[in-house]
Structure formats: structure tokens, C-alpha cells
Scaffold this motif. Sequence first.
Motif, PDB file in Angstrom:
ATOM      1  N   VAL A  64     -10.614 -20.546 -48.406  1.00 26.91           N
ATOM      2  CA  VAL A  64     -10.784 -21.947 -48.063  1.00 26.91           C
ATOM      3  C   VAL A  64     -10.120 -22.856 -49.140  1.00 26.91           C
ATOM      4  N   GLU A  65      -9.479 -23.630 -48.639  1.00 25.13           N
ATOM      5  CA  GLU A  65      -8.710 -24.665 -49.532  1.00 25.13           C
ATOM      6  C   GLU A  65      -8.866 -26.230 -48.701  1.00 25.13           C
ATOM      7  N   GLU A  66      -9.019 -27.267 -49.234  1.00 25.38           N
ATOM      8  CA  GLU A  66      -9.215 -28.613 -48.893  1.00 25.38           C
ATOM      9  C   GLU A  66      -8.067 -29.510 -49.367  1.00 25.38           C
ATOM     10  N   LEU A  67      -7.595 -30.066 -48.308  1.00 21.93           N
ATOM     11  CA  LEU A  67      -6.273 -30.967 -49.002  1.00 21.93           C
ATOM     12  C   LEU A  67      -6.671 -32.318 -48.347  1.00 21.93           C
ATOM     13  N   LYS A  68      -6.501 -33.274 -49.309  1.00 24.38           N
ATOM     14  CA  LYS A  68      -6.797 -34.786 -49.215  1.00 24.38           C
ATOM     15  C   LYS A  68      -5.513 -35.490 -48.921  1.00 24.38           C
ATOM     16  N   THR A  69      -5.136 -36.174 -47.885  1.00 21.93           N
ATOM     17  CA  THR A  69      -3.890 -36.656 -47.867  1.00 21.93           C
ATOM     18  C   THR A  69      -4.087 -38.116 -47.117  1.00 21.93           C
ATOM     19  N   GLN A  70      -3.000 -38.914 -47.467  1.00 25.78           N
ATOM     20  CA  GLN A  70      -2.782 -40.299 -46.896  1.00 25.78           C
ATOM     21  C   GLN A  70      -2.214 -40.298 -45.286  1.00 25.78           C
ATOM     22  N   GLN A  71      -1.065 -39.325 -45.291  1.00 27.50           N
ATOM     23  CA  GLN A  71      -0.712 -39.170 -43.877  1.00 27.50           C
ATOM     24  C   GLN A  71      -0.320 -37.980 -43.779  1.00 27.50           C
ATOM     25  N   VAL A  72      -0.083 -37.668 -42.139  1.00 27.61           N
ATOM     26  CA  VAL A  72      -0.255 -36.192 -41.541  1.00 27.61           C
ATOM     27  C   VAL A  72       0.936 -36.197 -40.558  1.00 27.61           C
ATOM     28  N   VAL A  73       1.673 -35.133 -40.581  1.00 24.97           N
ATOM     29  CA  VAL A  73       2.661 -34.956 -39.584  1.00 24.97           C
ATOM     30  C   VAL A  73       2.177 -33.592 -38.939  1.00 24.97           C
ATOM     31  N   ILE A  74       2.028 -33.571 -37.561  1.00 28.20           N
ATOM     32  CA  ILE A  74       1.328 -32.223 -36.843  1.00 28.20           C
ATOM     33  C   ILE A  74       2.704 -31.847 -36.288  1.00 28.20           C
ATOM     34  N   ALA A  75       3.199 -30.694 -36.620  1.00 25.13           N
ATOM     35  CA  ALA A  75       4.420 -29.956 -35.979  1.00 25.13           C
ATOM     36  C   ALA A  75       4.068 -28.480 -35.929  1.00 25.13           C
ATOM     37  N   THR A  76       2.979 -28.371 -35.045  1.00 23.40           N
ATOM     38  CA  THR A  76       2.481 -27.028 -34.863  1.00 23.40           C
ATOM     39  C   THR A  76       3.061 -26.246 -34.011  1.00 23.40           C
ATOM     40  N   GLY A  77       4.176 -26.823 -32.877  1.00 22.52           N
ATOM     41  CA  GLY A  77       4.830 -26.067 -32.058  1.00 22.52           C
ATOM     42  C   GLY A  77       4.187 -25.840 -30.968  1.00 22.52           C
ATOM     43  N   SER A  78       4.473 -24.686 -30.105  1.00 14.51           N
ATOM     44  CA  SER A  78       3.941 -24.368 -29.112  1.00 14.51           C
ATOM     45  C   SER A  78       3.975 -22.762 -28.825  1.00 14.51           C
ATOM     46  N   ARG A  79       3.453 -22.239 -27.643  1.00 12.65           N
ATOM     47  CA  ARG A  79       3.281 -20.862 -27.529  1.00 12.65           C
ATOM     48  C   ARG A  79       3.425 -20.433 -25.868  1.00 12.65           C
ATOM     49  N   PRO A  80       3.746 -19.445 -25.468  1.00 10.87           N
ATOM     50  CA  PRO A  80       3.721 -19.151 -23.912  1.00 10.87           C
ATOM     51  C   PRO A  80       2.334 -19.429 -23.398  1.00 10.87           C
ATOM     52  N   TYR A  81       2.660 -20.275 -22.379  1.00 12.49           N
ATOM     53  CA  TYR A  81       1.120 -20.182 -21.399  1.00 12.49           C
ATOM     54  C   TYR A  81       0.961 -19.057 -20.796  1.00 12.49           C
ATOM     55  N   ARG A  82      -0.415 -18.344 -21.180  1.00 11.60           N
ATOM     56  CA  ARG A  82      -0.547 -17.110 -20.459  1.00 11.60           C
ATOM     57  C   ARG A  82      -1.749 -17.300 -19.780  1.00 11.60           C
ATOM     58  N   PRO A  83      -1.691 -17.306 -18.320  1.00 16.23           N
ATOM     59  CA  PRO A  83      -2.753 -17.356 -17.363  1.00 16.23           C
ATOM     60  C   PRO A  83      -3.925 -16.277 -17.433  1.00 16.23           C
ATOM     61  N   ALA A  84      -5.175 -16.651 -17.346  1.00 14.47           N
ATOM     62  CA  ALA A  84      -5.963 -15.564 -17.603  1.00 14.47           C
ATOM     63  C   ALA A  84      -6.098 -14.424 -16.650  1.00 14.47           C
ATOM     64  N   ASP A  85      -5.514 -14.567 -15.504  1.00  8.09           N
ATOM     65  CA  ASP A  85      -5.995 -13.684 -14.579  1.00  8.09           C
ATOM     66  C   ASP A  85      -4.498 -12.420 -14.750  1.00  8.09           C
ATOM     67  N   ILE A  86      -3.803 -12.483 -15.628  1.00 11.83           N
ATOM     68  CA  ILE A  86      -2.953 -11.639 -15.896  1.00 11.83           C
ATOM     69  C   ILE A  86      -3.228 -11.075 -17.437  1.00 11.83           C
ATOM     70  N   ASP A  87      -3.311  -9.692 -17.297  1.00 11.32           N
ATOM     71  CA  ASP A  87      -3.815  -8.704 -18.575  1.00 11.32           C
ATOM     72  C   ASP A  87      -2.626  -8.481 -19.393  1.00 11.32           C
ATOM     73  N   PHE A  88      -2.467  -9.504 -20.258  1.00 16.11           N
ATOM     74  CA  PHE A  88      -1.333  -9.450 -21.463  1.00 16.11           C
ATOM     75  C   PHE A  88      -1.668  -8.393 -22.489  1.00 16.11           C
ATOM     76  N   ARG A  89      -2.913  -7.690 -22.301  1.00 12.51           N
ATOM     77  CA  ARG A  89      -3.107  -6.672 -23.368  1.00 12.51           C
ATOM     78  C   ARG A  89      -2.422  -5.466 -22.798  1.00 12.51           C
ATOM     79  N   HIS A  90      -2.053  -5.280 -21.631  1.00 13.34           N
ATOM     80  CA  HIS A  90      -1.383  -4.171 -20.962  1.00 13.34           C
ATOM     81  C   HIS A  90      -0.294  -3.891 -21.585  1.00 13.34           C
ATOM     82  N   PRO A  91       0.087  -2.570 -21.990  1.00 15.42           N
ATOM     83  CA  PRO A  91       1.432  -2.038 -22.868  1.00 15.42           C
ATOM     84  C   PRO A  91       2.550  -2.501 -22.116  1.00 15.42           C
TER      85      PRO A  91
END
Length: 463
Positions: free
Chosen positions: A133-160
Amino acid sequence: MAVYNYDVVVIGSGPAGESAALNAAKHGKRVAVIEAQSSVGGNCTHKGTIPSKALRHAVKQIIEFNTNKLFREVGEPRWFSFSRVLEHSRRVVDQQVEMRTNFYAHNRVDLFFGTARFQDESTIVVRDNHDGVEELKTQQVVIATGSRPYRPADIDFRHPRIYCSDTILDLSHSPRTLIIYGAGVIGSEYASIFSGLGVKVDLVDTRERLLSFLDDEISDALSYHLRNNGVLVRHNEEYERVEGDEGGVTVYLKSGKKLRADAFMWANGRTGNTDQLGLENIGLSANSRGQLQVDEHYRTELPHIYAAGDVIGWPSLASAAYDQGRFASADLLNDDFQFVDDIPTGIYTIPEISSVGKNERELTNACVPYEVGQVFFKDTARAQITNDRVGMLKILFHPETLAILGIHCFGDQASEIIHIGQAIMRQKGEANTLKYFLNTTFNYPTMAEAYRVAAQNGYNRIF
């Protein structure tokens, strides 16, 4: 727990995060970048733009080899497995990571690898995969975390045999048949890629036409060429359930149809990566799609916290994200700011699609008079030489002022060709009219020359 102080902390190292961090560093700020993956580049480099476009290029080369008569003199058409073709994209990813890591090193930007979470408005806690664990102190932040595919809960994405647009890059076998659910940009691009490898693809579209934001003629051309390459496009369909077994996947549609294939790929919607940021600790909230609301300067409700890239939604393009990140950091630096708009689309189907400005439907609905200048690539010398004859360039212009209103391109190198028209559209006065293309000498033979031919054809329609 180690504590560090920075002027700017950027969360995410994709296009938006990279440009924001480097711009701030070049202006003398002490900058840190937090990346959730084990190397820089974000989903753009590891799961999205770079691997899929490298994969597409390899498939396009295979198609050319298998269809060009000249190559029949040196061998018969060849079949390539999906995993073998993927090797090329992995090499490109490695090169991109090395290059981008050097960017941060040269600009003295500190990198932290782990999950970022807001503790308060000026403190971010980073937890790595080994519970460090590390702690960063800052004056300003840019959130640029992007996106990921929407995965509906009723589809089993663990299936091979069930994949999304991220996990499809882990596909280790070559299916003979594939169902792609979602016919947006990602779904259409992968339909092109897999059909190019000889896979029979069912492309399930929840809407009535492909990529409805495109010019209708371009959308129709894409639909035709997908079908011509063996893709079965099913419009106005929604799934009821998806069931995987040892032999494949069955998709039950609400219309009563039952589709069966060796594998299934979900490509319907994306979600912003905000659920682990601890936004509740700073009074921010994301919408139902995980996206953050920003103002015209990319500021969230907290003026010292900015957001850019896919995490803010439209247009969700790497090219736009890079500029958004750069201008978000420019604003926090009180430097020259520009809101990113008038963005060209680049869709890497086979063939490519690219456009900028208005399409015919938009101009008609707005009661704006226009005329069309058009050329088909099959009629240009360069396309005849390269044998990339599929496609066209269309210029929409005002019949009185000749001002260029929109440019639409379908065919090989469309995403490159469009930038000539984009540059002219951004000029002022007579420089952004049809006359530029009429009065400019283009190299011959080139694809760029298509602008002169299209302009002449359009000009002949009104004079």
C-alpha cells in the motif's frame, strides 16, 4: 505505508492518461501515473485498439495472399489459425509498452502499478497485487481509467466458449462458426476479422441497420461487403438466454430463433472503470454506465478533479481520448485549452470506414442544401494498381458557397485518406471549399487524387 506528494496524479495510462501526464510533466509539474495493469498502455494497448488493429492487418494480408492471382504462382491459398495470427498483435503490444514506458522515464513521471482508490479529495491509496500500500497526496487529479466490456449477469463468461471483446484475444482455438452479439463498431470489426479467417459469422444487431450514425450509403456498403464475405447479419434481434456446453454455444433470441455456433462473443456496450475508485469518499458518482459527468473543460463536480477518455463516454475513441487528456491537463495548468470536437470516425472493418462532418441524413433533417461529389475507387489508377478496388470517397458540399459540409470514405486506407479532407475543412474562407480540390495538383497515381476526381464530379453537377 509510504507517502508521496505530487502536483498531479493521473489514474490510468491509456491515451488520455498518457497525454495528460506527459503534458503536465513537460510544464514542470511533479506527476505520478497509477496503472491497474502490470504494464503501461491501458486497455487501448493491451485489449482494444492496438491488438485488434494489428490482428486486422494480419488478416488483411492473409486475404490478399489467398485472393491475389499473382500469389498463386508461388503457392496455394493457406489457412491460418486464430492463435497463430494473434502472435503478430502480441509483438506489436510489446513494442508499444516499451516505447510508452520510455516516454514516462524520459519525462520523469513516476509509475505506480496497482488499484487506485480515493481516500479523500487530495489523497489516493494505491494497493498492488502483493497487498503493498502506498499513499499519494496531490493537488490535482485526472481520472483516465477507460472502460471495459459490459457483461450482463445472466451470461456465463466463465464458460470456455463464451467471450467478450477483451477475452476474445485469449482465444486459443479456431472456431468454424461464431456468433457475435452486438453490431456496433467492435462487433463489426471482429465480424470482418473472423470472416477473413474463413469463420462463418452470425452478427446479431439489436438495431435495424449497421452503424446508424454513419452516412446511409456507407452503412449499406458495409452491410453488403460483410454479407459478401459470408457474415449473416440479423437485425432487430435481442437475446433471451445464452447457453454454453462442451460442444459450443446456443443463443435463444426473443424472436424465437435459435442460433448455434462453436463460440460466442459479446460486443454490446461498455462500462466505465469507476467502480473501484472510491468515488463515494469524495462525493462523486458515476452514471448507470459507470461514466463520469464533466463540463466543457473536462472538470468533474470537484474543480480540481478532471476526467477524460472512455470514462466520460462519447466518442470513446483513442484519438479523441489522447486530445481530451492533453487539454484536461492544459486547463489545470492554465494553458491554452480547446474542447475536443469535430472528431473523425475511424472504423477498422475490412474495408475501412472513416468520415468527418455531416452526413446526408443530418443535412436533410436540418434543411441544409447540399450536393454530392463522388468517386469509386475502382475508377482510380492507384486502386487498380494495388487491386484494392472496393470503396468510394464522397464529398458533401453547399451548392452555392461550395463549402465542404462532410466527407465520407469507405475502402482501403480510408482512415488515412480522410485526414486530407479534415485538414481542408478546418481552413477558413475559400480554402475550405470544393475549389481547393479542383485547383490543387495531386501526385498521380495516388489515393489522394480521389479528392480531385470527386470534386470535379460534384462541380459538374451544378455547373
